[in-house]
Design a protein around this motif. Structure first.
Motif: not given
Length: 135
Positions: A11-40
């Motif tokens: 499971i791709l996990r974004s920490d809730w604290e980081q999500l809340l902080r990123s709403s107001f901070a300059e160091d916003y982390n876009d979960n689509n960056y970088p492009f990632t592929d997961v496979y077997k």
């Protein structure tokens, strides 16, 4: 939290604290960056590949803590950039959680070549197919 339905054990996990902080901070982390592929792969190992053009191996980190894999990269020093930059190179952090315990996180390997980070996580022994002898 984004759930990977193809490989539900990761499971791709974004920490809730980081999500809340990123709403107001300059160091916003876009979960689509970088492009990632997961496979077997053909052996049943889980592969995580991240497209990281412009990053150096030294700027990347792959860490394991409990049942979580965290892949991160630090942004290059913008003061050393010469000329105009057209490709975004920003810091990032992505975490993946093994919810089933069927991956051997202690045996994972990582390689970086031609802008592609590849993390290979083998199946845990308890998840591998086993043939039992009949006596």
């Amino acid at each position: 939290m984004t759930i990977n339905t193809t490989f539900p054990q990761l499971i791709l996990r974004s920490d809730w604290e980081q999500l809340l902080r990123s709403s107001f901070a300059e160091d916003y982390n876009d979960n689509n960056y970088p492009f990632t592929d997961v496979y077997k792969n053909e052996d049943g190992d889980t592969i995580i590949e991240c497209a990281l053009a412009g990053f150096s191996k030294d700027a990347l980190s792959v860490e394991k803590e409990d049942n979580k894999i965290t892949i991160s990269g630090s942004a290059p020093d913008q003061s050393k950039v010469v000329g105009t930059r057209r490709i975004a190179r920003r810091g990032f952090r992505k975490s993946y959680v093994d919810t089933t315990g069927l991956l051997d996180l202690d045996s994972m390997t990582a390689s970086f070549s031609d802008g592609l980070l590849k993390v290979q996580v083998p199946k845990a022994e308890k998840a591998k197919k086993k043939t039992v002898s009949i006596v």
